[in-house]
Design a protein around this motif. Structure first.
Motif, short mmCIF file in Angstrom:
data_model
loop_
_atom_site.label_atom_id
_atom_site.label_comp_id
_atom_site.label_asym_id
_atom_site.label_seq_id
_atom_site.Cartn_x
_atom_site.Cartn_y
_atom_site.Cartn_z
N SER A 198 8.51 0.67 -18.76
CA SER A 198 9.80 1.15 -18.25
C SER A 198 9.63 2.19 -17.15
O SER A 198 10.62 2.59 -16.53
N MET A 199 8.40 2.63 -16.90
CA MET A 199 8.15 3.66 -15.87
C MET A 199 7.77 2.98 -14.56
O MET A 199 6.67 2.45 -14.42
N ALA A 200 8.69 2.98 -13.62
CA ALA A 200 8.45 2.33 -12.33
C ALA A 200 7.32 3.02 -11.57
O ALA A 200 7.05 4.21 -11.78
N LEU A 201 6.65 2.28 -10.69
CA LEU A 201 5.52 2.79 -9.93
C LEU A 201 5.97 3.40 -8.60
O LEU A 201 6.75 2.78 -7.87
N ARG B 6 10.42 -1.38 -9.09
CA ARG B 6 11.81 -0.95 -9.11
C ARG B 6 12.20 -0.43 -10.50
O ARG B 6 11.85 -1.04 -11.51
N ALA B 7 12.91 0.68 -10.53
CA ALA B 7 13.43 1.20 -11.80
C ALA B 7 14.58 0.33 -12.28
O ALA B 7 15.09 -0.53 -11.54
N ASP C 199 17.59 0.97 -12.62
CA ASP C 199 18.81 1.16 -11.83
C ASP C 199 18.66 0.66 -10.39
O ASP C 199 19.53 0.89 -9.55
N GLY C 200 17.56 -0.03 -10.09
CA GLY C 200 17.36 -0.58 -8.75
C GLY C 200 16.80 0.39 -7.74
O GLY C 200 16.76 0.09 -6.54
N SER C 201 16.32 1.54 -8.18
CA SER C 201 15.78 2.53 -7.27
C SER C 201 14.26 2.41 -7.17
O SER C 201 13.61 1.74 -7.97
N VAL C 202 13.70 3.08 -6.17
CA VAL C 202 12.26 3.14 -5.99
C VAL C 202 11.90 4.52 -5.44
O VAL C 202 12.68 5.13 -4.70
N ALA C 203 10.73 5.03 -5.82
CA ALA C 203 10.26 6.33 -5.36
C ALA C 203 9.20 6.11 -4.28
O ALA C 203 8.24 5.35 -4.49
N PRO D 89 4.10 -0.78 2.33
CA PRO D 89 3.74 0.31 1.43
C PRO D 89 2.91 -0.19 0.25
O PRO D 89 2.92 -1.39 -0.07
N LEU D 90 2.22 0.72 -0.40
CA LEU D 90 1.35 0.42 -1.53
C LEU D 90 1.76 1.25 -2.73
O LEU D 90 2.38 2.31 -2.59
N THR D 91 1.40 0.80 -3.92
CA THR D 91 1.59 1.67 -5.08
C THR D 91 0.60 2.82 -5.00
O THR D 91 -0.43 2.73 -4.32
N ALA D 92 0.91 3.91 -5.69
CA ALA D 92 0.00 5.06 -5.66
C ALA D 92 0.11 5.88 -6.93
O ALA D 92 0.02 7.11 -6.90
#
Length: 234
Positions: free
Chosen positions: A86-89, A137-138, A140-144, A163-166
């Motif tokens: 549940s923890m978005a990247l 994506r979280a 709620d459709g968001s991204v950090a 972009p890449l995950t980090a």
């Protein structure tokens, strides 16, 4: 003296009693932190395109990079970290333009903060494009996302074209890795390649701010004081 027996597991990731763990190590690519070799960056970008997982330096810690549009690579990343599904990247990008074209739209507030603090340790939570992998994506459709102040990270994202995950390069619950040796000690050869650009200076993680509305909302205190964020908006 008897030699140690090789590693044997139960098939559930548990080591059988009496067996010795012989940890394999991933490939290590040494690279100049300030002037990354374009040929090395080219090879690393190809590994990402093929679904690889890389341990990479950022300005705050060593992170794990995969292609955020590759559902298989993202799922493998969650598994090796033991990260809650549940923890978005979080993502890192080469520049603001790459965020706008490949991640999602920024509100005027978000663009103002990006222009003030990027490259740097400020993560902005925005509405994500629908083609990003589910694990990025979280709910709620968001991204950090942020643009880090590290030449190697930005060069890799630029050459990869997205972009890449980090997320931090460690097992969930362990301390973050501040050099390549710490990445290897934590993850072994579950990572395909570790990019060694020397130790990270450490300090606080990035400050995380939700900028999807007209009023910024602090989600995590970090390297950029909240007071400085608010002051920049006056």
């Amino acid at each position: 003296m008897a030699l140690p027996r090789p590693l044997s597991t139960t098939g559930k990731g548990e080591v059988r009693p009496g067996f010795v763990i012989i940890r394999q190590v991933p490939s290590v690519v040494s690279i100049d932190a300030e002037r990354p070799d374009p040929a090395a960056i080219e090879r690393l970008a190809a590994l990402l395109a093929g679904g690889g997982i890389l341990g990479i330096p950022t300005d705050t810690l060593y992170g794990l990079a995969v292609n955020p549009q590759d559902d298989c690579a993202v799922a493998r990343l969650f598994e090796l970290k033991g990260r809650d599904a549940s923890m978005a990247l979080p993502l890192v990008a080469a520049d603001l333009s790459q965020v706008l074209t490949r991640v999602g739209r920024l509100t005027p507030l978000g663009q103002q903060l990006a222009l003030r603090f990027w490259p740097g340790p400020l993560t902005l939570v925005i509405n994500a494009r629908s083609d990003l992998a589910t694990g990025v994506r979280a709910a709620d459709g968001s991204v950090a996302v942020r643009v880090p102040a590290h030449p190697v990270t930005r060069a890799l994202a630029r050459r990869f074209g997205a972009p890449l995950t980090a997320t931090s390069a460690n097992r969930s619950g362990q301390p973050p890795a501040m050099d390549a040796a710490a990445v290897i000690a934590s993850l072994g050869d579950d990572v395909d390649v570790v990019v060694d650009a020397g130790p990270i200076r450490g300090g606080l993680p990035s400050t995380v701010v939700d900028v999807r509305d007209e009023t910024p909302r602090l989600l995590r205190d970090g390297a950029i004081p909240w007071a400085a964020v608010l002051e920049s908006l006056k």
